[in-house]
Design a protein around this motif. Structure first.
Motif, PDB file in Angstrom:
ATOM      1  N   PRO A 102       0.652  -1.129   0.204  1.00  0.00           N
ATOM      2  CA  PRO A 102      -0.046   0.219   0.179  1.00  0.00           C
ATOM      3  C   PRO A 102       0.750   1.160   0.174  1.00  0.00           C
ATOM      4  N   GLU A 103       1.784   1.151  -0.536  1.00  0.00           N
ATOM      5  CA  GLU A 103       2.987   2.073  -0.052  1.00  0.00           C
ATOM      6  C   GLU A 103       3.092   3.019  -1.332  1.00  0.00           C
ATOM      7  N   ASN A 104       3.319   2.299  -1.727  1.00  0.00           N
ATOM      8  CA  ASN A 104       3.510   2.949  -3.602  1.00  0.00           C
ATOM      9  C   ASN A 104       4.252   4.113  -4.468  1.00  0.00           C
ATOM     10  N   GLU A 105       5.260   4.439  -3.132  1.00  0.00           N
ATOM     11  CA  GLU A 105       6.000   5.399  -3.691  1.00  0.00           C
ATOM     12  C   GLU A 105       6.827   5.791  -2.657  1.00  0.00           C
ATOM     13  N   THR A 106       8.260   6.469  -2.847  1.00  0.00           N
ATOM     14  CA  THR A 106       8.998   6.823  -1.854  1.00  0.00           C
ATOM     15  C   THR A 106      10.137   7.683  -2.394  1.00  0.00           C
ATOM     16  N   LEU A 107      10.085   8.515  -1.713  1.00  0.00           N
ATOM     17  CA  LEU A 107      10.663   9.539  -2.016  1.00  0.00           C
ATOM     18  C   LEU A 107      12.751   9.543  -2.392  1.00  0.00           C
ATOM     19  N   ALA A 108      13.593   9.893  -2.737  1.00  0.00           N
ATOM     20  CA  ALA A 108      14.714   9.761  -2.543  1.00  0.00           C
ATOM     21  C   ALA A 108      15.265  11.199  -3.624  1.00  0.00           C
ATOM     22  N   LEU A 109      16.151  11.369  -3.035  1.00  0.00           N
ATOM     23  CA  LEU A 109      17.441  12.573  -3.447  1.00  0.00           C
ATOM     24  C   LEU A 109      18.807  12.433  -4.950  1.00  0.00           C
ATOM     25  N   PHE A 110      18.503  13.018  -5.981  1.00  0.00           N
ATOM     26  CA  PHE A 110      19.459  11.949  -6.677  1.00  0.00           C
ATOM     27  C   PHE A 110      20.345  13.436  -6.781  1.00  0.00           C
ATOM     28  N   ARG A 111      21.479  12.887  -6.910  1.00  0.00           N
ATOM     29  CA  ARG A 111      22.195  14.307  -7.353  1.00  0.00           C
ATOM     30  C   ARG A 111      23.523  14.603  -8.484  1.00  0.00           C
ATOM     31  N   PRO A 112      23.501  14.747  -9.992  1.00  0.00           N
ATOM     32  CA  PRO A 112      24.656  14.113 -11.041  1.00  0.00           C
ATOM     33  C   PRO A 112      25.896  14.473 -10.728  1.00  0.00           C
ATOM     34  N   ALA A 113      26.774  13.430 -10.925  1.00  0.00           N
ATOM     35  CA  ALA A 113      27.871  14.167 -10.837  1.00  0.00           C
ATOM     36  C   ALA A 113      28.325  15.442 -11.717  1.00  0.00           C
ATOM     37  N   ALA A 114      29.118  16.921 -10.980  1.00  0.00           N
ATOM     38  CA  ALA A 114      29.202  17.721 -12.015  1.00  0.00           C
ATOM     39  C   ALA A 114      30.604  17.761 -12.551  1.00  0.00           C
ATOM     40  N   ALA A 115      31.022  16.722 -12.102  1.00  0.00           N
ATOM     41  CA  ALA A 115      32.642  16.296 -12.624  1.00  0.00           C
ATOM     42  C   ALA A 115      32.505  15.931 -13.049  1.00  0.00           C
ATOM     43  N   GLU A 116      34.364  15.022 -13.735  1.00  0.00           N
ATOM     44  CA  GLU A 116      34.449  13.935 -14.650  1.00  0.00           C
ATOM     45  C   GLU A 116      33.808  12.513 -13.676  1.00  0.00           C
ATOM     46  N   PRO A 117      32.473  11.545 -14.432  1.00  0.00           N
ATOM     47  CA  PRO A 117      31.967  10.634 -13.410  1.00  0.00           C
ATOM     48  C   PRO A 117      32.728   9.257 -13.049  1.00  0.00           C
ATOM     49  N   LYS A 118      32.643   9.565 -11.630  1.00  0.00           N
ATOM     50  CA  LYS A 118      33.502   8.212 -11.147  1.00  0.00           C
ATOM     51  C   LYS A 118      32.379   7.293 -10.885  1.00  0.00           C
ATOM     52  N   GLY A 119      30.997   7.945 -10.478  1.00  0.00           N
ATOM     53  CA  GLY A 119      30.618   6.233  -9.644  1.00  0.00           C
ATOM     54  C   GLY A 119      29.045   7.140  -8.833  1.00  0.00           C
ATOM     55  N   ALA A 120      28.660   5.886  -7.780  1.00  0.00           N
ATOM     56  CA  ALA A 120      27.577   7.017  -7.844  1.00  0.00           C
ATOM     57  C   ALA A 120      27.435   6.483  -6.266  1.00  0.00           C
ATOM     58  N   LEU A 121      27.252   7.587  -4.817  1.00  0.00           N
ATOM     59  CA  LEU A 121      27.180   6.838  -3.534  1.00  0.00           C
ATOM     60  C   LEU A 121      25.877   6.919  -3.459  1.00  0.00           C
ATOM     61  N   LEU A 122      25.055   4.857  -2.757  1.00  0.00           N
ATOM     62  CA  LEU A 122      23.637   5.322  -2.492  1.00  0.00           C
ATOM     63  C   LEU A 122      23.294   4.742  -1.555  1.00  0.00           C
ATOM     64  N   MET A 123      23.259   6.031  -0.721  1.00  0.00           N
ATOM     65  CA  MET A 123      22.983   6.021   1.007  1.00  0.00           C
ATOM     66  C   MET A 123      21.463   5.874   1.523  1.00  0.00           C
ATOM     67  N   PHE A 124      21.604   4.604   2.836  1.00  0.00           N
ATOM     68  CA  PHE A 124      20.997   4.330   3.225  1.00  0.00           C
ATOM     69  C   PHE A 124      20.241   5.054   4.995  1.00  0.00           C
ATOM     70  N   TYR A 125      19.563   5.917   4.588  1.00  0.00           N
ATOM     71  CA  TYR A 125      19.830   6.279   6.445  1.00  0.00           C
ATOM     72  C   TYR A 125      18.172   5.599   7.124  1.00  0.00           C
ATOM     73  N   SER A 126      18.007   5.465   7.906  1.00  0.00           N
ATOM     74  CA  SER A 126      16.866   5.164   8.801  1.00  0.00           C
ATOM     75  C   SER A 126      16.576   6.637   9.615  1.00  0.00           C
ATOM     76  N   ALA A 127      15.145   6.416   9.478  1.00  0.00           N
ATOM     77  CA  ALA A 127      13.971   7.782   9.476  1.00  0.00           C
ATOM     78  C   ALA A 127      12.930   7.244   8.565  1.00  0.00           C
ATOM     79  N   GLU A 128      11.677   8.057   9.508  1.00  0.00           N
ATOM     80  CA  GLU A 128      10.980   7.703   8.807  1.00  0.00           C
ATOM     81  C   GLU A 128      10.162   9.159   7.684  1.00  0.00           C
ATOM     82  N   ASN A 129      10.770   9.763   8.510  1.00  0.00           N
ATOM     83  CA  ASN A 129      10.784  11.825   7.755  1.00  0.00           C
ATOM     84  C   ASN A 129      11.977  11.644   6.132  1.00  0.00           C
ATOM     85  N   PRO A 130      12.261  11.935   5.557  1.00  0.00           N
ATOM     86  CA  PRO A 130      13.301  12.346   4.856  1.00  0.00           C
ATOM     87  C   PRO A 130      14.059  13.800   5.163  1.00  0.00           C
ATOM     88  N   PRO A 131      12.930  14.990   5.914  1.00  0.00           N
ATOM     89  CA  PRO A 131      13.797  16.460   6.873  1.00  0.00           C
ATOM     90  C   PRO A 131      15.105  15.581   7.760  1.00  0.00           C
TER      91      PRO A 131
END
Length: 374
Positions: free
Chosen positions: A87-116
């Protein structure tokens, strides 16, 4: 006895005074509206104005929806919505692309009911690392369910006092007062009742491990669909065992394959390294949880502790001893002071540089897709 009569001019004077007093009353009666005319319409309009307006429907379905919507409005360029099963359907995520030559991505998981509720150190990483070529993708994980409150033993409950038969009048007065609602306490009880009603009406959610697995898989699928495959995963100790249980099959498969030709990570899969940020000093991992977290010896792992105090040193010792016993091949530990929370965009902070250095040594290289084309 002789009857006294008023003079004529006095009687005329009193008659004139009475006529002046009665005239306004007759005029008021003549100007009064007849029943069923304009007076009834004015009364109806007044009653309509006095009636309370109908309550407006709530703008957000829940507090979580409100917080996610407000955060999406704050970072419109970073906002992404991950699809989840009902029943959740969707959740918010924040993506910020690399501004310099791309090297990879950091996938960040944090435990909190509310994103702020993201702490400032992680917000600093999310917003500063893209300037060094590392995209960031931040996802919030649900908190573990609260432990049920244990029932109080009956022998410790206060005994009900016996009724006092000598003061019936006072008892009757107390009963009358108890039957009437307290005007000061009544409004405070309404929100709690509304929240309980919303919880009763809301559909049941899956168990905690399933909800975490859904978010982790949704994040990996989104990154794969958007060309981000050279991944470093960051997680906090609250959800680290559950996240590791989802990632373990991929990590074990990557450890058995041929290491990539670029970069120093021994893994050939899309996930190249793991960072554990012990943000919560009061939360410790037991031996079984550490064994789950350290289940892939070939995985490069940076164990970060914030705040050099006695509790932090003890946690660091326990983690290091477990890593040695399980023979982790690329385990590093780092104790660092808590980063300054004043400027999340500070890309030159010592905290950002140390994390970036580990990612550069262990994970930088060509991007490895989750589902490479054949």
């Amino acid at each position: 006895m002789r009857r006294t009569e008023f003079p004529l001019f006095l009687r005329l004077r009193w008659s004139l005074i009475l006529a002046l007093l009665v005239a306004p009353a007759w005029a008021q009666d003549e100007n009064a509206p007849a029943p069923g005319t304009e007076g009834d319409g004015e009364t109806a309009e007044t009653a309509a104005e006095a009636a309370p307006p109908e309550p407006e429907p709530p703008q957000y379905a829940s507090r979580r929806d409100r917080d996610q919507t407000l955060l999406a409005e704050r970072f419109p360029d970073d906002t992404q919505w991950l699809s989840l099963p009902e029943p959740e359907n969707e959740t918010l995520a924040l993506f910020r692309p690399a501004a310099a030559e791309p090297k990879g991505a950091l996938l960040m998981f944090y435990s909190a009911e509310n994103p702020p509720h993201w702490p400032a150190p992680l917000a600093n990483l999310r917003q500063a690392l893209p300037r060094h070529g590392w995209a960031t993708f931040a996802v919030t994980l649900p908190l573990p369910p609260k432990a049920p409150v244990p029932e109080r033993p009956e022998d410790t409950l206060p005994k009900t006092p016996a009724p006092d038969t000598e003061t019936p009048d006072e008892e009757e007065a107390t009963g009358d007062e108890a039957g009437e609602p307290d005007e000061e306490n009544a409004p405070a009880a309404e929100p709690a009742a509304n929240e309980e009603a919303e919880e009763d009406l809301a559909p049941p959610l899956p168990d905690h491990e399933t909800r975490i697995a859904q978010r982790v898989n949704a994040a990996l699928n989104w990154l794969d669909a958007n060309g981000q495959g050279n991944l470093v995963v960051l997680v906090d100790p609250i959800s680290a065992p559950e996240v590791m249980a989802v990632l373990r099959p991929q990590l074990e498969a990557g450890a058995q394959g041929e290491p990539p030709s670029t970069g120093e990570s021994p893994l050939s899969g899309p996930i190249r390294a793991l960072i554990l940020v012990n943000q919560h000093g009061a939360i410790t991992l037991d031996q079984a949880e550490l064994e789950t977290l350290f289940a892939v010896p070939a995985l490069p792992l940076l164990d970060v502790f914030l705040g050099p105090d006695a509790r932090t040193r003890e946690q660091q010792r326990r983690h290091r001893d477990s890593a040695r016993r399980l023979r982790l091949e690329h385990y590093q530990t780092l104790v660092i002071g808590r980063p300054d929370a004043q400027d999340p965009e500070d890309e030159r902070s010592f905290w950002v540089r140390r994390i970036q250095g580990f990612m550069h040594r262990q994970a930088e290289g060509r991007e490895v897709r989750l589902n490479p084309t054949r």
